[in-house]
Motif scaffolding. Structure first.
Motif, PDB file in Angstrom:
ATOM      1  N   PRO A  12       0.388  -1.437   0.245  1.00 49.35           N
ATOM      2  CA  PRO A  12      -0.324  -0.131  -0.491  1.00 49.35           C
ATOM      3  C   PRO A  12       0.374   1.224  -0.030  1.00 49.35           C
ATOM      4  O   PRO A  12       1.809   1.166   0.666  1.00 49.35           O
ATOM      5  CB  PRO A  12      -0.895   0.328   1.739  1.00 49.35           C
ATOM      6  N   GLY A  13       0.257   2.187  -0.607  1.00 49.44           N
ATOM      7  CA  GLY A  13       1.287   3.633  -1.058  1.00 49.44           C
ATOM      8  C   GLY A  13       2.010   3.765  -2.812  1.00 49.44           C
ATOM      9  O   GLY A  13       2.860   4.660  -2.197  1.00 49.44           O
ATOM     10  N   GLU A  14       2.400   1.911  -2.464  1.00 52.13           N
ATOM     11  CA  GLU A  14       3.310   2.210  -3.501  1.00 52.13           C
ATOM     12  C   GLU A  14       1.975   1.812  -5.277  1.00 52.13           C
ATOM     13  O   GLU A  14       1.955   1.351  -5.364  1.00 52.13           O
ATOM     14  CB  GLU A  14       4.118   1.174  -3.774  1.00 52.13           C
TER      15      GLU A  14
ATOM     16  N   LEU B  14      -3.960  -4.308  -9.836  1.00 48.37           N
ATOM     17  CA  LEU B  14      -5.589  -3.736 -10.149  1.00 48.37           C
ATOM     18  C   LEU B  14      -5.771  -4.294 -11.706  1.00 48.37           C
ATOM     19  O   LEU B  14      -7.296  -4.801 -11.639  1.00 48.37           O
ATOM     20  CB  LEU B  14      -5.934  -2.343  -9.725  1.00 48.37           C
ATOM     21  N   THR B  15      -4.586  -3.266 -12.319  1.00 50.81           N
ATOM     22  CA  THR B  15      -4.985  -4.488 -13.686  1.00 50.81           C
ATOM     23  C   THR B  15      -5.463  -5.821 -14.671  1.00 50.81           C
ATOM     24  O   THR B  15      -6.136  -5.813 -14.734  1.00 50.81           O
ATOM     25  CB  THR B  15      -3.904  -3.543 -14.770  1.00 50.81           C
ATOM     26  N   ALA B  16      -4.424  -6.308 -12.977  1.00 55.21           N
ATOM     27  CA  ALA B  16      -4.340  -8.215 -13.786  1.00 55.21           C
ATOM     28  C   ALA B  16      -5.308  -8.885 -12.903  1.00 55.21           C
ATOM     29  O   ALA B  16      -6.012  -9.215 -13.932  1.00 55.21           O
ATOM     30  CB  ALA B  16      -3.122  -8.554 -12.769  1.00 55.21           C
ATOM     31  N   ARG B  17      -6.410  -7.707 -12.229  1.00 58.38           N
ATOM     32  CA  ARG B  17      -7.388  -8.687 -11.598  1.00 58.38           C
ATOM     33  C   ARG B  17      -9.189  -8.024 -12.476  1.00 58.38           C
ATOM     34  O   ARG B  17      -9.537  -9.193 -12.477  1.00 58.38           O
ATOM     35  CB  ARG B  17      -7.716  -7.662  -9.922  1.00 58.38           C
ATOM     36  N   TYR B  18      -8.339  -6.687 -12.625  1.00 62.66           N
ATOM     37  CA  TYR B  18      -9.871  -6.089 -13.167  1.00 62.66           C
ATOM     38  C   TYR B  18      -9.537  -6.095 -15.315  1.00 62.66           C
ATOM     39  O   TYR B  18     -10.265  -5.227 -15.827  1.00 62.66           O
ATOM     40  CB  TYR B  18     -10.332  -5.118 -13.010  1.00 62.66           C
TER      41      TYR B  18
ATOM     42  N   THR C 106      -0.579  -1.045 -17.871  1.00 60.69           N
ATOM     43  CA  THR C 106      -1.457  -0.177 -16.808  1.00 60.69           C
ATOM     44  C   THR C 106      -3.366   0.725 -16.765  1.00 60.69           C
ATOM     45  O   THR C 106      -3.456   1.169 -17.894  1.00 60.69           O
ATOM     46  CB  THR C 106      -1.461  -0.261 -15.376  1.00 60.69           C
ATOM     47  N   ALA C 107      -4.080  -0.177 -16.958  1.00 56.32           N
ATOM     48  CA  ALA C 107      -5.472   0.614 -16.729  1.00 56.32           C
ATOM     49  C   ALA C 107      -5.162   1.823 -16.684  1.00 56.32           C
ATOM     50  O   ALA C 107      -5.287   2.261 -15.380  1.00 56.32           O
ATOM     51  CB  ALA C 107      -6.766  -0.445 -16.573  1.00 56.32           C
ATOM     52  N   PRO C 108      -6.660   2.964 -16.419  1.00 61.48           N
ATOM     53  CA  PRO C 108      -7.058   4.270 -15.955  1.00 61.48           C
ATOM     54  C   PRO C 108      -7.271   4.464 -14.796  1.00 61.48           C
ATOM     55  O   PRO C 108      -7.876   3.495 -13.961  1.00 61.48           O
ATOM     56  CB  PRO C 108      -7.706   4.579 -17.212  1.00 61.48           C
ATOM     57  N   PRO C 109      -6.115   5.243 -13.392  1.00 59.70           N
ATOM     58  CA  PRO C 109      -6.474   4.253 -12.176  1.00 59.70           C
ATOM     59  C   PRO C 109      -8.008   4.890 -12.044  1.00 59.70           C
ATOM     60  O   PRO C 109      -8.430   4.119 -10.830  1.00 59.70           O
ATOM     61  CB  PRO C 109      -5.869   6.105 -11.537  1.00 59.70           C
ATOM     62  N   GLY C 110      -9.048   5.568 -12.213  1.00 60.52           N
ATOM     63  CA  GLY C 110     -10.599   5.805 -12.409  1.00 60.52           C
ATOM     64  C   GLY C 110     -10.793   4.526 -12.717  1.00 60.52           C
ATOM     65  O   GLY C 110     -11.993   4.368 -11.705  1.00 60.52           O
TER      66      GLY C 110
ATOM     67  N   LEU D  19      -4.808   4.534  -5.258  1.00 62.53           N
ATOM     68  CA  LEU D  19      -4.710   5.053  -6.622  1.00 62.53           C
ATOM     69  C   LEU D  19      -5.656   6.751  -6.615  1.00 62.53           C
ATOM     70  O   LEU D  19      -5.594   7.584  -7.531  1.00 62.53           O
ATOM     71  CB  LEU D  19      -4.952   4.665  -7.665  1.00 62.53           C
ATOM     72  N   ALA D  20      -7.100   6.522  -5.074  1.00 58.25           N
ATOM     73  CA  ALA D  20      -6.789   7.051  -5.084  1.00 58.25           C
ATOM     74  C   ALA D  20      -6.810   8.634  -4.849  1.00 58.25           C
ATOM     75  O   ALA D  20      -7.255   9.960  -5.920  1.00 58.25           O
ATOM     76  CB  ALA D  20      -8.271   7.387  -3.263  1.00 58.25           C
TER      77      ALA D  20
END
Length: 299
Positions: A163-165, A173-177, A202-206, A229-230
């Motif tokens: 967390p934080g990286e 999250l990209t690998a998951r979604y 990677t996908a867009p953070p939003g 990512l928030a």
């Protein structure tokens, strides 16, 4: 000083300039020296070094033939680098021959093609070469990468919570979604799953934040990654809002300068003339002025 001694000194200087070991062999039939090396500079770069050093030593550069060997580790590294940087979209790599040619070209035209740009590139290239059994060709690399992509070379590090990286959060999250996202990819129209599998894009953070928030079964690691990512998503939205504010204020200012009434502007904004004027005041208060051109101020 004998010619052979001159050649030895030249080769030693060439090794320093090129930062690579150089082998020198004399061909009796052609009465020329062949200088060979592995990876290292391109032949054109080496020729530049050689010409300068040979002339300084009083030797004719035409006495030397240059030969570079691009080793398998350099091919693997250039394959990884090319795919990480390649654009997505309409896939130009439908055939392995196209990708093989790009890998071969990159290795041929790159100085020191075996030197990684970062630790991730080095690790991926090492795993790719190991998957190839330690020996490879551009076509074999292309075949493997078209079939499996760079994502197959990742270790289990994504499962370790960091967390934080932000880099970890985006990749995890990209690998998951990736397979479920429907928003357009920033790098082109290719789907997120292919962009991730093949190029590690990677996908867009939003989109990732929304996917994690909507997942009722998300484990703690996913929620921590989404929270990581928030801030980036918020900063992106705030930047977009500031840009929209500046554009809106510019349009209002231009309309007023052209003589448009507040009532007209209000109708365009879906409000009254008074509401339009108040809107312009609020935009003016929160929109920073444009930077001053130093050439106009005499500074």
């Amino acid at each position: 000083m004998s010619r052979s001694t001159q050649i030895r000194h030249l080769v030693a200087d060439l090794e320093k300039a090129a930062d690579v070991p150089v082998d020198a062999a004399y061909g009796e039939r052609g009465r020329r020296w062949e200088l060979s090396w592995s990876n290292g500079p391109t032949p054109d770069t080496m020729k530049t070094h050689l010409t300068k050093l040979a002339q300084r030593a009083g030797l004719d550069p035409a006495l030397f033939d240059l030969s570079r060997i691009v080793q398998d580790n350099a091919l693997a590294l250039q394959a990884v680098r090319y795919l990480r940087a390649a654009p997505t979209g309409e896939d130009p790599y439908a055939y392995e021959s196209a990708l093989a040619w790009e890998i071969e070209r990159a290795a041929r035209d790159t100085d020191h093609p075996d030197r990684p740009l970062d630790e991730r590139e080095a690790a991926l290239a090492a795993r790719l070469l190991a998957a190839e059994g330690g020996y490879t060709t551009p076509r074999s690399l292309a075949d493997r990468l078209l079939g499996e992509g760079l994502a197959a070379l990742l270790d289990d590090g994504l499962e370790q919570e960091r967390p934080g990286e932000r880099a970890w959060a985006a990749e995890y999250l990209t690998a998951r979604y990736a397979a479920t996202l429907t928003t357009p990819h920033a790098a082109g129209p290719a789907d997120h799953a292919q962009a991730w599998r093949r190029h590690l894009l990677t996908a867009p953070p939003g989109a990732l934040l929304a996917a994690a928030a909507a997942d009722p079964d998300a484990p703690a690691a996913v929620r921590l990654a989404a929270l990581t990512l928030a801030p980036a998503v918020r900063a992106e939205l705030e930047a977009a809002l500031a840009e929209a504010d500046a554009a809106e204020l510019g349009l209002i200012t231009a309309l007023r300068a052209d003589g448009s009434a507040w009532a007209q502007i209000g109708r365009a904004l879906g409000t009254t003339r008074q509401g339009a004027a108040q809107r312009a005041d609020r935009l003016t208060a929160r929109t920073p002025p444009p930077p001053v051109n130093a050439s106009l101020t005499g500074r």
